[in-house]
Design a protein around this motif. Structure first.
Motif, PDB file in Angstrom:
ATOM      1  N   HIS A 186       0.848  -1.321   0.016  1.00 39.34           N
ATOM      2  CA  HIS A 186       0.059  -0.037  -0.242  1.00 39.34           C
ATOM      3  C   HIS A 186       1.034   1.247   0.037  1.00 39.34           C
ATOM      4  N   ASN A 236      -6.282   2.485   5.931  1.00 43.15           N
ATOM      5  CA  ASN A 236      -5.898   1.631   4.879  1.00 43.15           C
ATOM      6  C   ASN A 236      -6.771   0.315   4.813  1.00 43.15           C
ATOM      7  N   SER A 247      -7.393  -1.629   2.852  1.00 40.05           N
ATOM      8  CA  SER A 247      -6.679  -3.153   1.950  1.00 40.05           C
ATOM      9  C   SER A 247      -5.516  -3.474   2.641  1.00 40.05           C
ATOM     10  N   GLU A 248      -5.509  -3.543   3.845  1.00 39.95           N
ATOM     11  CA  GLU A 248      -4.187  -3.861   4.981  1.00 39.95           C
ATOM     12  C   GLU A 248      -4.417  -5.586   4.876  1.00 39.95           C
ATOM     13  N   THR A 249      -3.305  -6.063   4.651  1.00 44.66           N
ATOM     14  CA  THR A 249      -3.253  -7.651   4.754  1.00 44.66           C
ATOM     15  C   THR A 249      -2.438  -8.088   5.618  1.00 44.66           C
ATOM     16  N   ILE A 250      -1.410  -7.256   6.155  1.00 42.16           N
ATOM     17  CA  ILE A 250      -0.297  -7.885   6.869  1.00 42.16           C
ATOM     18  C   ILE A 250      -0.550  -7.426   8.478  1.00 42.16           C
ATOM     19  N   THR A 292      -2.209  -7.178  11.961  1.00 40.46           N
ATOM     20  CA  THR A 292      -3.537  -7.611  12.867  1.00 40.46           C
ATOM     21  C   THR A 292      -3.171  -7.510  14.366  1.00 40.46           C
TER      22      THR A 292
END
Length: 318
Positions: A32, A47, A49-52, A54
């Motif tokens: 991103h 953000n 679209s955060e995927t990392i 948690t």
């Protein structure tokens, strides 16, 4: 090696957040980009679209500082981030940092290595003094958060506004467009910021208020909206004769596209925003101006009769 996830800079050094170690010690490229103040023109800071990151891995044992990255002055603008950027024959996650020493840095966000450095000082120029104001001290160079457009130019463009002082004691405010890969000036820039507006307020003559570069600092973050870079202006410690200005420049040519004075027949009306950028819904611009004249007499449309909007929350139609 740690994966870069975000960053902040204070006191001339940069620190970046990390999510911990990647397998084999290889940095995982961030997905991103952060191209403007608080991620988007609405200034949400989100953000989506955060995927990392948690709740499980953002904790003291796995999330922390990557390191301190040295620069040449104080940093007041938010660092920006571009992932997978081609520079110098390699591909890097890049942190773009501006300093009050009038410098722009491109740093490898994973290692802190300098990829390029550009100065926005003209020949024989220095940074501005602080005008006796402790808000930005001891020097004033690049204060506001820049804005990046990855699609503009051969490699993408970063827009910055810089304040300088020449050998004759004259002050300058200029908007620069720099190549993301090299730091080179683009579009024939920089462009000197100059403006006037119908009115009788401070620094006026022959019915027009004139923008005086020495009286202002560009503190609020830049806004790129529909091909225009919007600059907004504040005073030094609420001192001297000043107004609130909103001045737009074409992102394609750096030519001036619009000028708005928020207190043309009064005074004050600075746009501080605590460094935050003016927000937008994609068509209008939203901002706060402060400590200025506001007409108590309204016209037939319900607006201040003399056009003075000091101490107001404004929606502006570009």
């Amino acid at each position: 090696m740690a994966t870069v996830a975000g960053g902040s800079i204070t006191g001339g050094t940069a620190s970046a957040g990390a999510t911990g170690s990647s397998p084999g010690g290889t940095a995982t490229p961030a997905a991103h980009d952060v191209l403007t103040y608080h991620n988007d023109i609405a200034r949400t800071g989100q953000n989506l679209s955060e995927t990392i990151l948690t709740p499980a891995n953002v904790r003291a044992t796995t999330f922390g500082k990557v390191g301190f990255f040295a620069v040449d002055g104080k940093v007041d603008g938010q660092p920006l981030f571009v992932g997978s950027m081609a520079i110098g024959g390699g591909t890097h996650n890049v942190l773009y940092v501006v300093t009050e020493h009038d410098s722009v840095y491109a740093l490898d966000a994973d290692t802190g290595a300098r990829l390029w450095k550009a100065s926005t000082l003209g020949t024989g120029e220095t940074t501005s003094d602080d005008h006796g104001c402790g808000q930005i001290t001891p020097e004033i160079g690049i204060t506001s958060t820049p804005v990046i457009d990855r699609s503009r130019g051969a490699h993408g463009t970063i827009f910055v506004v810089a304040m300088t002082k020449d050998s004759g004691g004259g002050y300058h405010q200029r908007v620069h467009a720099l190549d993301l890969a090299t730091g080179a000036e683009l579009q024939g820039g920089p462009t000197e910021i100059a403006a006037s507006y119908l009115g009788s307020g401070p620094n006026s003559a022959s019915g027009r208020v004139v923008f005086a570069p020495s009286a202002y600092a560009e503190r609020a973050g830049l806004l790129l909206l529909n091909g225009v870079v919007y600059t907004t202006w504040t005073s030094h410690c609420d001192g001297g004769a000043y107004n609130g200005w909103v001045i737009g420049y074409s992102a394609d040519t750096l030519h001036q596209t619009s000028v708005l004075n928020l207190t043309p027949n009064g005074s004050g009306g600075a746009i501080w925003m605590s460094g935050a950028g003016p927000a937008s819904d994609g068509s209008s611009i939203y901002l706060l101006d402060a400590n200025g004249s506001f007409d108590t007499t309204l016209n037939a449309g319900g607006f201040p009769s003399k056009g003075d909007f000091g101490n107001a929350y404004l929606r502006i139609y570009p």
